[in-house]
Design a protein around this motif. Structure first.
Motif, PDB file in Angstrom:
ATOM      1  N   THR A  22       0.833  -1.205   0.000  1.00 53.13           N
ATOM      2  CA  THR A  22       0.000   0.000   0.000  1.00 53.13           C
ATOM      3  C   THR A  22       0.866   1.252   0.000  1.00 53.13           C
ATOM      4  OG1 THR A  22      -1.769  -1.154   1.157  1.00 53.13           O
ATOM      5  CG2 THR A  22      -1.802   1.242   1.249  1.00 53.13           C
ATOM      6  N   GLN A  23       1.871   1.271   0.859  1.00 53.70           N
ATOM      7  CA  GLN A  23       2.746   2.444   0.952  1.00 53.70           C
ATOM      8  C   GLN A  23       3.564   2.628  -0.333  1.00 53.70           C
ATOM      9  OE1 GLN A  23       5.544   2.396   4.200  1.00 53.70           O
ATOM     10  NE2 GLN A  23       5.753   4.611   4.145  1.00 53.70           N
ATOM     11  N   LEU A  24       4.132   1.552  -0.852  1.00 53.64           N
ATOM     12  CA  LEU A  24       4.932   1.666  -2.067  1.00 53.64           C
ATOM     13  C   LEU A  24       4.086   2.057  -3.276  1.00 53.64           C
ATOM     14  CD1 LEU A  24       7.441  -1.284  -1.684  1.00 53.64           C
ATOM     15  CD2 LEU A  24       7.968   1.154  -1.752  1.00 53.64           C
ATOM     16  N   THR A  25       2.867   1.582  -3.342  1.00 50.42           N
ATOM     17  CA  THR A  25       1.973   1.970  -4.438  1.00 50.42           C
ATOM     18  C   THR A  25       1.728   3.478  -4.416  1.00 50.42           C
ATOM     19  OG1 THR A  25       0.917  -0.202  -4.461  1.00 50.42           O
ATOM     20  CG2 THR A  25      -0.310   1.626  -5.446  1.00 50.42           C
ATOM     21  N   ALA A  26       1.482   4.020  -3.227  1.00 51.14           N
ATOM     22  CA  ALA A  26       1.271   5.471  -3.099  1.00 51.14           C
ATOM     23  C   ALA A  26       2.528   6.246  -3.477  1.00 51.14           C
ATOM     24  CB  ALA A  26       0.846   5.807  -1.672  1.00 51.14           C
ATOM     25  N   ILE A  27       3.674   5.768  -3.036  1.00 54.33           N
ATOM     26  CA  ILE A  27       4.939   6.440  -3.356  1.00 54.33           C
ATOM     27  C   ILE A  27       5.213   6.377  -4.852  1.00 54.33           C
ATOM     28  CG2 ILE A  27       7.457   6.305  -3.084  1.00 54.33           C
ATOM     29  CD1 ILE A  27       6.873   5.311  -0.170  1.00 54.33           C
ATOM     30  N   PRO A  54       3.041   9.415 -11.899  1.00 52.11           N
ATOM     31  CA  PRO A  54       1.579   9.413 -12.050  1.00 52.11           C
ATOM     32  C   PRO A  54       1.172   9.142 -13.498  1.00 52.11           C
ATOM     33  CG  PRO A  54       2.392  11.653 -11.998  1.00 52.11           C
ATOM     34  CD  PRO A  54       3.588  10.763 -11.772  1.00 52.11           C
ATOM     35  N   ALA A  55      -0.063   8.734 -13.670  1.00 52.94           N
ATOM     36  CA  ALA A  55      -0.602   8.555 -15.022  1.00 52.94           C
ATOM     37  C   ALA A  55      -0.835   9.923 -15.648  1.00 52.94           C
ATOM     38  CB  ALA A  55      -1.913   7.782 -14.955  1.00 52.94           C
ATOM     39  N   ASP A  56      -0.704   9.985 -16.955  1.00 56.68           N
ATOM     40  CA  ASP A  56      -1.043  11.201 -17.683  1.00 56.68           C
ATOM     41  C   ASP A  56      -1.696  10.807 -19.005  1.00 56.68           C
ATOM     42  OD1 ASP A  56       1.024  10.440 -19.369  1.00 56.68           O
ATOM     43  OD2 ASP A  56       2.423  11.960 -18.646  1.00 56.68           O
ATOM     44  N   ASP A  57      -1.850  11.758 -19.892  1.00 56.55           N
ATOM     45  CA  ASP A  57      -2.525  11.490 -21.165  1.00 56.55           C
ATOM     46  C   ASP A  57      -1.750  10.530 -22.063  1.00 56.55           C
ATOM     47  OD1 ASP A  57      -4.529  13.188 -20.407  1.00 56.55           O
ATOM     48  OD2 ASP A  57      -3.724  14.916 -21.504  1.00 56.55           O
ATOM     49  N   LEU A  58      -0.452  10.424 -21.846  1.00 56.48           N
ATOM     50  CA  LEU A  58       0.389   9.615 -22.724  1.00 56.48           C
ATOM     51  C   LEU A  58       0.833   8.283 -22.127  1.00 56.48           C
ATOM     52  CD1 LEU A  58       2.681  12.457 -24.089  1.00 56.48           C
ATOM     53  CD2 LEU A  58       0.672  11.441 -25.180  1.00 56.48           C
ATOM     54  N   SER A  59       0.820   8.174 -20.800  1.00 59.52           N
ATOM     55  CA  SER A  59       1.362   6.950 -20.202  1.00 59.52           C
ATOM     56  C   SER A  59       0.650   6.590 -18.903  1.00 59.52           C
ATOM     57  CB  SER A  59       2.861   7.122 -19.950  1.00 59.52           C
ATOM     58  OG  SER A  59       3.086   8.211 -19.088  1.00 59.52           O
ATOM     59  N   PRO A  60       0.722   5.300 -18.519  1.00 56.82           N
ATOM     60  CA  PRO A  60       0.087   4.844 -17.284  1.00 56.82           C
ATOM     61  C   PRO A  60       0.939   5.187 -16.062  1.00 56.82           C
ATOM     62  CG  PRO A  60       1.117   3.013 -18.390  1.00 56.82           C
ATOM     63  CD  PRO A  60       1.283   4.198 -19.293  1.00 56.82           C
ATOM     64  N   SER A  61       0.346   5.024 -14.896  1.00 53.52           N
ATOM     65  CA  SER A  61       1.082   5.254 -13.650  1.00 53.52           C
ATOM     66  C   SER A  61       1.976   4.055 -13.343  1.00 53.52           C
ATOM     67  CB  SER A  61       0.111   5.468 -12.494  1.00 53.52           C
ATOM     68  OG  SER A  61      -0.562   4.249 -12.205  1.00 53.52           O
ATOM     69  N   ALA A  62       2.827   4.209 -12.351  1.00 54.81           N
ATOM     70  CA  ALA A  62       3.724   3.123 -11.953  1.00 54.81           C
ATOM     71  C   ALA A  62       2.947   1.900 -11.485  1.00 54.81           C
ATOM     72  CB  ALA A  62       4.662   3.601 -10.852  1.00 54.81           C
ATOM     73  N   SER A  63       1.865   2.094 -10.749  1.00 51.61           N
ATOM     74  CA  SER A  63       1.109   0.936 -10.268  1.00 51.61           C
ATOM     75  C   SER A  63       0.349   0.261 -11.409  1.00 51.61           C
ATOM     76  CB  SER A  63       0.152   1.328  -9.149  1.00 51.61           C
ATOM     77  OG  SER A  63      -0.829   2.219  -9.602  1.00 51.61           O
ATOM     78  N   GLN A  64      -0.065   1.030 -12.414  1.00 48.67           N
ATOM     79  CA  GLN A  64      -0.744   0.436 -13.566  1.00 48.67           C
ATOM     80  C   GLN A  64       0.200  -0.430 -14.386  1.00 48.67           C
ATOM     81  OE1 GLN A  64      -2.176   4.144 -15.169  1.00 48.67           O
ATOM     82  NE2 GLN A  64      -4.275   3.704 -14.524  1.00 48.67           N
ATOM     83  N   ARG A  87       2.467  -2.187 -12.926  1.00 53.26           N
ATOM     84  CA  ARG A  87       2.844  -3.209 -11.943  1.00 53.26           C
ATOM     85  C   ARG A  87       4.289  -3.059 -11.450  1.00 53.26           C
ATOM     86  NH1 ARG A  87      -0.381  -6.445 -15.675  1.00 53.26           N
ATOM     87  NH2 ARG A  87      -2.390  -6.778 -14.700  1.00 53.26           N
ATOM     88  N   GLY A  88       4.685  -1.814 -11.223  1.00 54.57           N
ATOM     89  CA  GLY A  88       6.019  -1.546 -10.696  1.00 54.57           C
ATOM     90  C   GLY A  88       6.249  -2.150  -9.319  1.00 54.57           C
ATOM     91  N   VAL A  89       5.228  -2.135  -8.474  1.00 56.72           N
ATOM     92  CA  VAL A  89       5.365  -2.705  -7.127  1.00 56.72           C
ATOM     93  C   VAL A  89       5.491  -4.228  -7.215  1.00 56.72           C
ATOM     94  CG1 VAL A  89       4.273  -2.955  -4.865  1.00 56.72           C
ATOM     95  CG2 VAL A  89       4.167  -0.776  -6.062  1.00 56.72           C
ATOM     96  N   VAL A  90       4.765  -4.849  -8.132  1.00 58.58           N
ATOM     97  CA  VAL A  90       4.875  -6.303  -8.331  1.00 58.58           C
ATOM     98  C   VAL A  90       6.295  -6.650  -8.771  1.00 58.58           C
ATOM     99  CG1 VAL A  90       4.065  -8.272  -9.695  1.00 58.58           C
ATOM    100  CG2 VAL A  90       2.433  -6.574  -8.872  1.00 58.58           C
ATOM    101  N   PHE A  91       6.836  -5.875  -9.704  1.00 55.07           N
ATOM    102  CA  PHE A  91       8.206  -6.090 -10.162  1.00 55.07           C
ATOM    103  C   PHE A  91       9.184  -5.991  -8.999  1.00 55.07           C
ATOM    104  CE2 PHE A  91      12.261  -4.272 -11.523  1.00 55.07           C
ATOM    105  CZ  PHE A  91      12.703  -5.274 -12.391  1.00 55.07           C
ATOM    106  N   LEU A  92       9.069  -4.941  -8.197  1.00 49.99           N
ATOM    107  CA  LEU A  92       9.959  -4.757  -7.052  1.00 49.99           C
ATOM    108  C   LEU A  92       9.818  -5.908  -6.061  1.00 49.99           C
ATOM    109  CD1 LEU A  92      11.991  -2.997  -5.529  1.00 49.99           C
ATOM    110  CD2 LEU A  92      10.045  -1.865  -4.461  1.00 49.99           C
TER     111      LEU A  92
END
Length: 62
Positions: free
Chosen positions: A25-30, A36-46, A48-53
């Protein structure tokens, strides 16, 4: 000649191997604050950056 190696094994993204619920939960927020997500790309959690870590820390590199 290059040495033959086995292909990587698929990761089960539904199972955690190192981090607990509070840490995820904490790492997802960080991560989402930093990437963050924007018009061109997804966020880190989208992506699955936390899953990778989690799987990196639970594997040989952890």
């Amino acid at each position: 000649m290059a040495e033959q190696t086995a292909p990587p094994q698929p990761v089960d993204i539904t199972k955690r191997v190192f981090l607990n619920d509070d840490e995820v939960t904490q790492l997802t927020a960080i991560f989402d604050r930093l990437i963050p997500a924007d018009d061109l790309s997804p966020s880190a959690s989208q992506t699955r950056g936390v899953v990778f870590l989690d799987h990196q820390l639970g594997g040989a590199y952890g």
